[in-house]
Motif scaffolding. Structure first.
Motif, PDB file in Angstrom:
ATOM      1  N   ARG A 182      42.414  37.433  40.208  1.00 52.05           N
ATOM      2  CA  ARG A 182      41.174  37.667  40.942  1.00 52.05           C
ATOM      3  C   ARG A 182      40.304  36.412  40.919  1.00 52.05           C
ATOM      4  O   ARG A 182      39.690  36.053  41.919  1.00 52.05           O
ATOM      5  N   GLY A 183      40.277  35.732  39.777  1.00 52.85           N
ATOM      6  CA  GLY A 183      39.520  34.484  39.671  1.00 52.85           C
ATOM      7  C   GLY A 183      40.077  33.415  40.603  1.00 52.85           C
ATOM      8  O   GLY A 183      39.321  32.701  41.275  1.00 52.85           O
ATOM      9  N   GLN A 184      41.402  33.307  40.660  1.00 58.39           N
ATOM     10  CA  GLN A 184      42.035  32.328  41.556  1.00 58.39           C
ATOM     11  C   GLN A 184      41.716  32.643  43.020  1.00 58.39           C
ATOM     12  O   GLN A 184      41.370  31.753  43.799  1.00 58.39           O
ATOM     13  N   ALA A 185      41.840  33.925  43.385  1.00 58.62           N
ATOM     14  CA  ALA A 185      41.553  34.316  44.766  1.00 58.62           C
ATOM     15  C   ALA A 185      40.087  34.069  45.100  1.00 58.62           C
ATOM     16  O   ALA A 185      39.756  33.605  46.194  1.00 58.62           O
ATOM     17  N   MET A 186      39.210  34.368  44.139  1.00 59.23           N
ATOM     18  CA  MET A 186      37.783  34.182  44.377  1.00 59.23           C
ATOM     19  C   MET A 186      37.443  32.705  44.565  1.00 59.23           C
ATOM     20  O   MET A 186      36.653  32.356  45.445  1.00 59.23           O
ATOM     21  N   GLN A 187      38.035  31.829  43.755  1.00 58.91           N
ATOM     22  CA  GLN A 187      37.771  30.392  43.907  1.00 58.91           C
ATOM     23  C   GLN A 187      38.234  29.913  45.281  1.00 58.91           C
ATOM     24  O   GLN A 187      37.548  29.116  45.935  1.00 58.91           O
ATOM     25  N   ALA A 188      39.382  30.395  45.732  1.00 59.45           N
ATOM     26  CA  ALA A 188      39.879  30.013  47.061  1.00 59.45           C
ATOM     27  C   ALA A 188      38.958  30.546  48.155  1.00 59.45           C
ATOM     28  O   ALA A 188      38.680  29.852  49.142  1.00 59.45           O
ATOM     29  N   LEU A 189      38.453  31.777  47.966  1.00 57.20           N
ATOM     30  CA  LEU A 189      37.542  32.348  48.953  1.00 57.20           C
ATOM     31  C   LEU A 189      36.211  31.593  48.969  1.00 57.20           C
ATOM     32  O   LEU A 189      35.658  31.318  50.045  1.00 57.20           O
TER      33      LEU A 189
END
Length: 198
Positions: A182-189
């Protein structure tokens, strides 16, 4: 930058994680329940389709930008299951304890315990947004029989991270927010959001 967005979830753990990740940008994350948005059906077989369905549903009802994630644990020996069924793997009503017990039961006798958490995030600026922002992330580990740690939620106590020599439930929240699916996806978003603002 938007000031408010609806989180198309009533999961307290997810709300806490997303609120912490978006706080530095000054974005207030409002859980859909506070705005009387009923839970959306998740009829699809992919994380992406379910996340898009949930985001559009919340945005349509509230008139606000909405963000949804669909995430779960995928286990190699089970052909990627439980996948999109992670929250209800042991049936209704949803129960982390029963889901974990069911997963451990399914893996009895399996030597391959490789697993990964996967998350797709979708943000729509309005319900009919023709260009939703989409980001994803994967976090690799393995399933262990014995629960470890009291933090996190879901499958975290049984999701062992060899790189950290601990379970996801034993990681401090701030560290988990940086390295998790979720952290990885959030950083990309966030990177996509910032590119739109510049």
């Amino acid at each position: 930058m938007m000031e408010k967005l609806v989180l198309a979830s009533n999961n307290a753990g997810k709300l806490k994680e997303f609120a912490a990740l978006l706080a530095p940008l000054g974005v207030e994350v409002i859980p859909q329940g506070r705005l009387n948005v009923p839970e959306c059906a998740e009829p699809h077989h992919t994380f992406l389709e379910n996340a898009l369905e949930k985001a559009r549903h919340a945005s349509r009802i509230t008139g606000l930008p909405a963000m949804a994630d669909d995430s779960g644990i995928c286990v190699a020996a089970l052909g990627g299951q439980p996948g999109v069924l992670s929250a209800r793997y042991a049936g209704e009503p949803k129960s982390d304890a029963r889901n974990n017990a069911h997963l451990i039961g399914q893996l009895q006798g399996q030597s391959n315990r490789r697993a990964w958490y996967y998350c797709v995030l979708v943000l729509v600026r309005h319900a009919d947004d023709p260009q939703p922002l989409v980001a994803d992330g994967a976090w690799y580990g393995e399933v262990v029989d014995e629960a470890r740690g009291a933090g996190g939620f879901g499958y975290d106590p049984h999701f062992y991270l060899p790189d950290f020599a601990c379970s996801a439930a034993e990681l401090p929240a701030e560290q988990k927010n940086r390295v998790s699916h979720r952290g990885q996806a959030m950083q990309a978003l966030l990177a996509k959001l910032q590119a739109l603002q510049s």
